[in-house]
Design a protein around this motif. Structure first.
Motif, PDB file in Angstrom:
ATOM      1  N   GLY A  87     -53.641  33.465 -36.235  1.00  0.00           N
ATOM      2  CA  GLY A  87     -53.055  34.434 -35.312  1.00  0.00           C
ATOM      3  C   GLY A  87     -52.761  35.741 -36.021  1.00  0.00           C
ATOM      4  N   THR A  88     -52.159  35.621 -37.202  1.00  0.00           N
ATOM      5  CA  THR A  88     -51.832  36.815 -37.975  1.00  0.00           C
ATOM      6  C   THR A  88     -53.088  37.596 -38.328  1.00  0.00           C
ATOM      7  OG1 THR A  88     -49.953  35.652 -38.934  1.00  0.00           O
ATOM      8  CG2 THR A  88     -50.717  37.628 -40.073  1.00  0.00           C
TER       9      THR A  88
ATOM     10  N   LEU B 115     -54.394  39.507 -35.220  1.00  0.00           N
ATOM     11  CA  LEU B 115     -53.517  40.605 -34.815  1.00  0.00           C
ATOM     12  C   LEU B 115     -53.496  41.710 -35.867  1.00  0.00           C
ATOM     13  CD1 LEU B 115     -51.748  41.183 -32.396  1.00  0.00           C
ATOM     14  CD2 LEU B 115     -49.807  40.219 -33.632  1.00  0.00           C
TER      15      LEU B 115
ATOM     16  N   LEU C 268     -56.794  43.656 -36.094  1.00  0.00           N
ATOM     17  CA  LEU C 268     -56.928  44.562 -34.957  1.00  0.00           C
ATOM     18  C   LEU C 268     -56.067  45.810 -35.154  1.00  0.00           C
ATOM     19  CD1 LEU C 268     -58.402  44.427 -32.220  1.00  0.00           C
ATOM     20  CD2 LEU C 268     -56.212  43.797 -31.209  1.00  0.00           C
ATOM     21  N   LEU C 269     -54.769  45.574 -35.439  1.00  0.00           N
ATOM     22  CA  LEU C 269     -53.849  46.703 -35.563  1.00  0.00           C
ATOM     23  C   LEU C 269     -54.182  47.562 -36.780  1.00  0.00           C
ATOM     24  CD1 LEU C 269     -50.453  44.990 -34.648  1.00  0.00           C
ATOM     25  CD2 LEU C 269     -51.862  46.501 -33.248  1.00  0.00           C
TER      26      LEU C 269
ATOM     27  N   LEU D 239     -45.201  32.850 -31.788  1.00  0.00           N
ATOM     28  CA  LEU D 239     -45.481  34.271 -31.645  1.00  0.00           C
ATOM     29  C   LEU D 239     -44.598  35.086 -32.583  1.00  0.00           C
ATOM     30  CD1 LEU D 239     -47.106  36.410 -30.188  1.00  0.00           C
ATOM     31  CD2 LEU D 239     -45.279  36.548 -28.477  1.00  0.00           C
TER      32      LEU D 239
ATOM     33  N   ILE E 274     -45.873  34.833 -36.066  1.00  0.00           N
ATOM     34  CA  ILE E 274     -47.124  35.596 -36.194  1.00  0.00           C
ATOM     35  C   ILE E 274     -46.822  37.089 -36.269  1.00  0.00           C
ATOM     36  CG2 ILE E 274     -49.223  36.264 -34.959  1.00  0.00           C
ATOM     37  CD1 ILE E 274     -49.464  33.361 -34.025  1.00  0.00           C
ATOM     38  N   ILE E 275     -45.900  37.545 -35.422  1.00  0.00           N
ATOM     39  CA  ILE E 275     -45.556  38.969 -35.457  1.00  0.00           C
ATOM     40  C   ILE E 275     -44.959  39.340 -36.817  1.00  0.00           C
ATOM     41  CG2 ILE E 275     -44.009  40.726 -34.504  1.00  0.00           C
ATOM     42  CD1 ILE E 275     -44.412  39.470 -31.771  1.00  0.00           C
TER      43      ILE E 275
ATOM     44  N   THR F 173     -47.602  39.474 -39.317  1.00  0.00           N
ATOM     45  CA  THR F 173     -48.483  40.614 -39.073  1.00  0.00           C
ATOM     46  C   THR F 173     -47.911  41.889 -39.688  1.00  0.00           C
ATOM     47  OG1 THR F 173     -49.309  39.623 -37.050  1.00  0.00           O
ATOM     48  CG2 THR F 173     -49.575  41.997 -37.273  1.00  0.00           C
TER      49      THR F 173
END
Ligand SMILES: Nc1ncnc2c1ncn2[C@@H]1O[C@H](COP(=O)(O)OP(=O)(O)OP(=O)(O)O)[C@@H](O)[C@H]1O
Ligand SMILES: [Mg+2]
Lengths: 259, 364
Positions: A71-72, A75, A78-79, A132, A135-136, A139
């Motif tokens: 997940g990380t 994300l 992408l970012l 989530l 993961i955030i 990230t």
């Protein structure tokens, strides 16, 4: 022999010993058959590796690490790629350098500070003890690695290639997807691998924002050290090290192929 | 002449305080091969980039086919651009590189295949279609770039020093190839170069750039033989530039005294004479050595100071009193011996006035 090469050689050996010594020292213990984490090794077995996959807590933590790591990676890649594209080729203005610094800040801010802040903030939005949330959190610390990698890859993309594409009839989005990103792909991939590795390795933020259900491998090792120093930790470490080596080799191979 | 196909009207381009293109007017006819020639930094690339849409003019207008293109983004201009470094897509094969502009135009697959094959054949690269650009030589990459810029049959092809990176032999071959393509396909080509030979041999017209302005525009012959300014005379080919005082003028012919004290008969030039002091250009190849038969207006006695062998000719430096002259001599010339005294002769029409002295300081 002149002195400089000798000094270089000595210095390099020290660096290698300091970096690799601890790993080399501890790895054989992953194959011990005793329940204690010390030398000498009386006999060899793979029981601690089996423990990793059979014991519920270890197995769950490995699955969690892979889940959260993936997940990380998605994300953060992408970012980080978007940020690198946005900051690319801009004149050094206050806004741009401020933005760049903000993106890179998680690299230098102590994880404890970040962790406290995140815990408070995540609590507000009900993100603590969720996948989530973890993961955030991961990230945030992984994005800088992606940004740095992708930025340097984008620097290698000649603007004239993009101009050529435009002159041949490609609209800006087409230029991005058919020229810019494919050429920067090695940088994006190594950024993604860095993001994955960062997530695997992360403990402090995880301690702050994860609940018992999101216990990652690193966190599990950390906990096990405190509770009972079992050789399973070393087995987990061995898995880590092998995984890291595989990732690095993958990275090298990709760079080679794309170069 | 037809009405212009491309026209620049009072185009100005500034980068901050720097004026790179300065109130420039330029008309290009359909099917013309025009070379933009000038020293480094004179604004050639900038002009090309404005035509291609990568730079916006600060003021002025650019029209193509009677339509203003100033606001049009590059991908809608339908111009083939060949960059100096070729700008081939490194991650695509030769075939995909060439197919790219056709894919952008949603050309049917089958038609793409035939057109790519045809153009590959034209640039003699059919055998290399599956290779990546990095696996090609400089000349082959150049031809791919050319093929890619031509395959979609653009209305104009812009080339920015496309042959700069090639060795002499290959460059000459490519010059012929491009020239040939231009004739066969009736393309309009704007070709930037700072190689004067390239400009002379390839183009229908040459625009000589200096400091963001066009100093002179004309056929290669006009530019070489009838330069209007000292800059043009010096930039195209080698020349002897002499400062002179005007003694008397009778129609096209003028009598001058050089600063070195020589008296010469000269041609009043293309720009005309205004002022008492002028500069003249004498081409090295216009000066004859020990040719007593020729009835020419100017005869001087000189001493050879230096002689360099160039294969097909000798480059001589002679002094006439204080004045030094460069002479392109016969390679077998017996006069080509340092220290010899020789007779120089040249026609009045070979002493070409290229402007008054005050003008020189403005353009130098
Ligand atoms: N983006 C830019 N920002 C600021 N200055 C620029 C920019 N692009 C070009 N210039 C300046 O404009 C001037 C003209 O540049 P240009 O590239 O048009 O020259 P050129 O005639 O093509 O020269 P060369 O033969 O060296 O390619 C130069 O002084 C250059 O430094
Ligand atoms: Mg240029």
């Amino acid at each position: 022999m002149r002195p400089l090469p000798i000094i270089k050689l000595i210095f390099a050996s020290f660096v290698v010993i300091f970096l690799l010594g601890p790993l080399v020292a501890v790895l054989p213990l992953s194959l011990t058959d005793s329940v204690f984490l010390n030398y000498p090794i009386s006999g060899y077995s793979t029981r601690w590796f089996k423990e990793l996959v059979t014991a519920e807590s270890w197995r769950l933590s490995i699955v969690n690490s892979l889940l959260i790591g993936s997940g990380t990676t998605v994300l953060a890649t992408l970012l980080g790629t978007l940020a690198a594209l946005g900051l690319r080729g801009k004149r050094a203005s206050l806004l741009v350098s401020t933005l760049r610094t903000v993106f890179l800040l998680p690299m230098v801010v102590p994880a404890v500070v970040l962790g406290v802040g995140m815990q408070l903030m995540f609590a507000r939005y009900g993100l603590t003890n969720t996948y989530l949330g973890v993961i955030i959190a991961h990230t945030v610390v992984a994005v800088p690695f992606v940004l740095v990698n992708v930025s340097s890859a984008l620097q290698g993309v000649d603007v004239r290639l993009e101009q050529a594409a435009a002159s041949l009839g490609a609209a800006p989005p087409t230029v991005l997807f058919s020229v810019t990103l494919p050429i920067a792909l090695p940088g994006i991939i190594s950024g993604a691998l860095f993001a994955f590795a960062t997530s695997l390795d992360e403990v402090v933020l995880t301690l702050f924002v994860a609940g018992p259900n999101q216990r990652t491998l690193a966190r599990q090792m950390f906990a096990t050290i405190r509770e009972n120093i079992s050789p399973a930790i070393v087995s987990a470490a061995a898995v880590f090290i092998v995984g890291t080596i595989v990732l690095s080799l993958a990275m090298l191979a990709i760079r080679r192929r794309m170069a | 002449m037809d009405s212009p196909f491309i026209s620049f009207r009072q185009v100005v381009k500034r980068f901050g305080p720097l004026t790179v293109v300065d109130h420039l007017d330029l008309d290009i006819t359909r099917g013309e091969f025009i070379a933009l020639l000038g020293p480094s930094g004179s604004g050639k690339t900038t002009l090309l980039m404005m035509l291609a849409g990568f730079e916006q003019a600060t003021s002025g207008s650019i029209e193509v086919g009677g339509v203003r293109v100033d606001g049009l983004p590059p991908h809608k201009r339908n111009m083939g651009v060949v960059f100096q470094n070729y700008a081939l897509f490194p991650h695509m094969s030769v075939r995909d590189n060439i197919a790219f502009p056709l894919k952008m135009r949603n050309t049917p697959k089958a038609e793409i295949a035939t057109r790519v094959a045809r153009v590959l054949d034209m640039v003699k690269l059919s055998a290399m279609a599956e290779r990546k650009p990095a696996q090609l030589s400089g000349g082959q990459q150049q031809r791919v770039a050319l093929a890619r810029a031509l395959v979609f049959e653009p209305q104009v092809v812009l080339m920015d020093e496309p042959l700069g990176a090639l060795d002499k032999k290959l460059r000459e071959q490519m010059q012929l190839d491009i020239r040939d393509l231009h004739r066969r396909l009736g393309l309009t080509i704007v070709f930037v170069t700072h190689d004067q030979d390239e400009a002379l041999t390839m183009s229908d017209r040459i625009a000589v750039f200096n400091h963001g302005r066009i100093e002179q525009i004309g056929t290669p012959r006009e530019i070489y033989e009838l330069p209007r300014t000292p800059f043009v005379a010096e930039f195209i080919g080698e020349t002897n530039l002499l400062s002179c005082k005007v003694e008397e003028q009778a129609g096209e012919t003028v009598r001058l005294t050089t600063d070195g004290g020589l008296t010469l008969s000269a041609h009043a030039g293309a720009a005309g004479i205004d002022g008492g002091k002028v500069r003249v250009s004498i081409r090295p190849e216009a000066i004859r050595i020990n040719d007593h038969a020729a009835a020419t207006a100017n005869r001087l006695t000189a001493r050879i100071l230096d002689a360099v062998y160039f294969g097909d000719h000798m480059r001589l430096v002679a002094s006439v009193g204080e004045q030094r002259l460069i002479i392109k001599g016969d390679r077998t010339s017996e006069a080509a011996e340092v220290g010899r005294e020789v007779a120089l002769s040249f026609a009045a029409s070979d002493v070409w006035v290229v402007g008054s002295c005050d003008q020189t300081s403005a353009t130098a």
